[in-house]
Design an enzyme around this catalytic site. Sequence first.
Site, PDB file in Angstrom:
ATOM      1  N   GLU A 115       0.828  -1.217   0.000  1.00  0.00           N
ATOM      2  CA  GLU A 115       0.000   0.000   0.000  1.00  0.00           C
ATOM      3  C   GLU A 115       0.860   1.265   0.000  1.00  0.00           C
ATOM      4  OE1 GLU A 115      -2.475  -1.754   3.314  1.00  0.00           O
ATOM      5  OE2 GLU A 115      -4.024  -0.742   2.146  1.00  0.00           O
ATOM      6  N   GLU A 135      -3.967  -9.869   4.119  1.00  0.00           N
ATOM      7  CA  GLU A 135      -5.148  -9.443   4.876  1.00  0.00           C
ATOM      8  C   GLU A 135      -6.300 -10.453   4.872  1.00  0.00           C
ATOM      9  OE1 GLU A 135      -3.264  -7.427   3.145  1.00  0.00           O
ATOM     10  OE2 GLU A 135      -3.055  -5.492   4.156  1.00  0.00           O
TER      11      GLU A 135
HETATM   12  N1  COA Z   1       4.759  -7.712  12.308  1.00  0.00           N
HETATM   13  C1  COA Z   1       5.620  -7.843  13.335  1.00  0.00           C
HETATM   14  N2  COA Z   1       6.782  -8.532  13.269  1.00  0.00           N
HETATM   15  C2  COA Z   1       7.093  -9.096  12.099  1.00  0.00           C
HETATM   16  C3  COA Z   1       6.245  -9.012  10.971  1.00  0.00           C
HETATM   17  C4  COA Z   1       5.030  -8.281  11.105  1.00  0.00           C
HETATM   18  N3  COA Z   1       4.187  -8.119  10.078  1.00  0.00           N
HETATM   19  N4  COA Z   1       6.807  -9.693   9.944  1.00  0.00           N
HETATM   20  C5  COA Z   1       7.963 -10.192  10.424  1.00  0.00           C
HETATM   21  N5  COA Z   1       8.132  -9.836  11.713  1.00  0.00           N
HETATM   22  C6  COA Z   1       9.261 -10.170  12.591  1.00  0.00           C
HETATM   23  C7  COA Z   1       9.192 -11.646  13.008  1.00  0.00           C
HETATM   24  O1  COA Z   1       8.340 -11.796  14.127  1.00  0.00           O
HETATM   25  C8  COA Z   1      10.650 -11.904  13.347  1.00  0.00           C
HETATM   26  O2  COA Z   1      10.930 -11.371  14.624  1.00  0.00           O
HETATM   27  P1  COA Z   1      11.842 -12.233  15.686  1.00  0.00           P
HETATM   28  O3  COA Z   1      13.172 -12.351  14.991  1.00  0.00           O
HETATM   29  O4  COA Z   1      11.851 -11.368  16.882  1.00  0.00           O
HETATM   30  O5  COA Z   1      11.144 -13.542  15.834  1.00  0.00           O
HETATM   31  C9  COA Z   1      11.403 -11.043  12.335  1.00  0.00           C
HETATM   32  O6  COA Z   1      10.471 -10.071  11.870  1.00  0.00           O
HETATM   33  C10 COA Z   1      11.891 -11.835  11.127  1.00  0.00           C
HETATM   34  O7  COA Z   1      10.770 -12.525  10.564  1.00  0.00           O
HETATM   35  P2  COA Z   1      10.746 -14.094  10.290  1.00  0.00           P
HETATM   36  O8  COA Z   1       9.332 -14.546  10.297  1.00  0.00           O
HETATM   37  O9  COA Z   1      11.709 -14.795  11.211  1.00  0.00           O
HETATM   38  O10 COA Z   1      11.352 -14.126   8.819  1.00  0.00           O
HETATM   39  P3  COA Z   1      11.072 -15.231   7.705  1.00  0.00           P
HETATM   40  O11 COA Z   1      11.988 -14.915   6.591  1.00  0.00           O
HETATM   41  O12 COA Z   1      11.125 -16.601   8.293  1.00  0.00           O
HETATM   42  O13 COA Z   1       9.546 -14.978   7.233  1.00  0.00           O
HETATM   43  C11 COA Z   1       7.695 -13.636   6.496  1.00  0.00           C
HETATM   44  C12 COA Z   1       9.232 -13.777   6.612  1.00  0.00           C
HETATM   45  C13 COA Z   1       7.428 -12.273   5.875  1.00  0.00           C
HETATM   46  C14 COA Z   1       7.155 -14.740   5.591  1.00  0.00           C
HETATM   47  C15 COA Z   1       7.062 -13.751   7.886  1.00  0.00           C
HETATM   48  O14 COA Z   1       7.787 -12.912   8.763  1.00  0.00           O
HETATM   49  C16 COA Z   1       5.622 -13.324   7.908  1.00  0.00           C
HETATM   50  O15 COA Z   1       4.759 -14.078   7.480  1.00  0.00           O
HETATM   51  N6  COA Z   1       5.335 -12.114   8.438  1.00  0.00           N
HETATM   52  C17 COA Z   1       3.998 -11.628   8.591  1.00  0.00           C
HETATM   53  C18 COA Z   1       3.451 -11.065   7.289  1.00  0.00           C
HETATM   54  C19 COA Z   1       2.076 -10.538   7.517  1.00  0.00           C
HETATM   55  O16 COA Z   1       1.118 -11.263   7.672  1.00  0.00           O
HETATM   56  N7  COA Z   1       1.963  -9.197   7.571  1.00  0.00           N
HETATM   57  C20 COA Z   1       0.733  -8.526   7.926  1.00  0.00           C
HETATM   58  C21 COA Z   1       0.085  -7.957   6.713  1.00  0.00           C
HETATM   59  S1  COA Z   1      -1.478  -7.246   7.096  1.00  0.00           S
END
Ligand code: COA
Length: 246
Positions: A115, A135
């Site tokens: 966005e 979302e």
């Molecule tokens: N909000 C808060 N923290 C987030 C985040 C989010 N949207 N996305 C990633 N992080 C944090 C993780 O909790 C992690 O923190 P930690 O090291 O303290 O555990 C850090 O960022 C690294 O993320 P991680 O999940 O370990 O990396 P990855 O490469 O294994 O996976 C993603 C990457 C993007 C696939 C995964 O982080 C994810 O699915 N994030 C959420 C995406 C999402 O749903 N966003 C909301 C959209 S409305």
Amino acid sequence: MSTFEVLNYEKHNGTGYITLNRPEALNAYNIRMRDELFEVLGAVRDDPDIEVVILKGAGEKAFCAGADLTEFLTAPSPVIARQVRFERNVWECFLGIDKPFIAALHGYVLGSGIEMALCCDIRLASEDARFGLPEPGLGIIPAAGGSQTLPRTVGVAAALDMLMSGRWLTAEEAYKIKLVNRILPRQNLLSEAEKLADTIKSCDAMAVRLAKQAVTRGIDLTLVAGLELEKNLYRRLITDRAGEHG
Ligand code: COA
């Protein structure tokens, strides 16, 4: 260099650099970032030295992994109310600025990351960029303008595909649906964004800003009203030029 907590803001030779700076959380968009973005956007809008802005994410893995899920799941209602207020103002403010914005996108570009990119005018992506709107899987819909800006950019069918399925796209797929303008090797992403910024700055600044207005304001008008808008903006430019030379 700015003293913000989760954003960096710098300016060099007429280019403003806004960097989302929470790499440890993949630059997830939290309330603090919203507040700081609102502040920095106001500064960019009002600073006559800034002609073009580059928006990018810090760290290797992500431009922005979407809204901060920890706040999303735990925020008490006054915080949510504040969040909503800022959301509205931030996106209105962002979309209302007539200076050109270039988004430099790498790694995860999710949810509010997309966005924010859609509030920019030109999107450059590195080959590793991945785009998705998580979302619907989380039981929400985009709240940073995405349901409106995405179809205006990629068309209704491609937007609904992303908005209803949460399906992720590769950089190549994003390019095919015109979500991004170009795909670049990761190491060239910033330098190409800067080259583009320099090209834009080599043009007439007022003409650039009025061209942006003509398109961004005109897109929601009928063709007749849009042509009228173009005529008025053109007149404004010519009158301004006549004033400069008279
Ligand atoms: N909000 C808060 N923290 C987030 C985040 C989010 N949207 N996305 C990633 N992080 C944090 C993780 O909790 C992690 O923190 P930690 O090291 O303290 O555990 C850090 O960022 C690294 O993320 P991680 O999940 O370990 O990396 P990855 O490469 O294994 O996976 C993603 C990457 C993007 C696939 C995964 O982080 C994810 O699915 N994030 C959420 C995406 C999402 O749903 N966003 C909301 C959209 S409305």
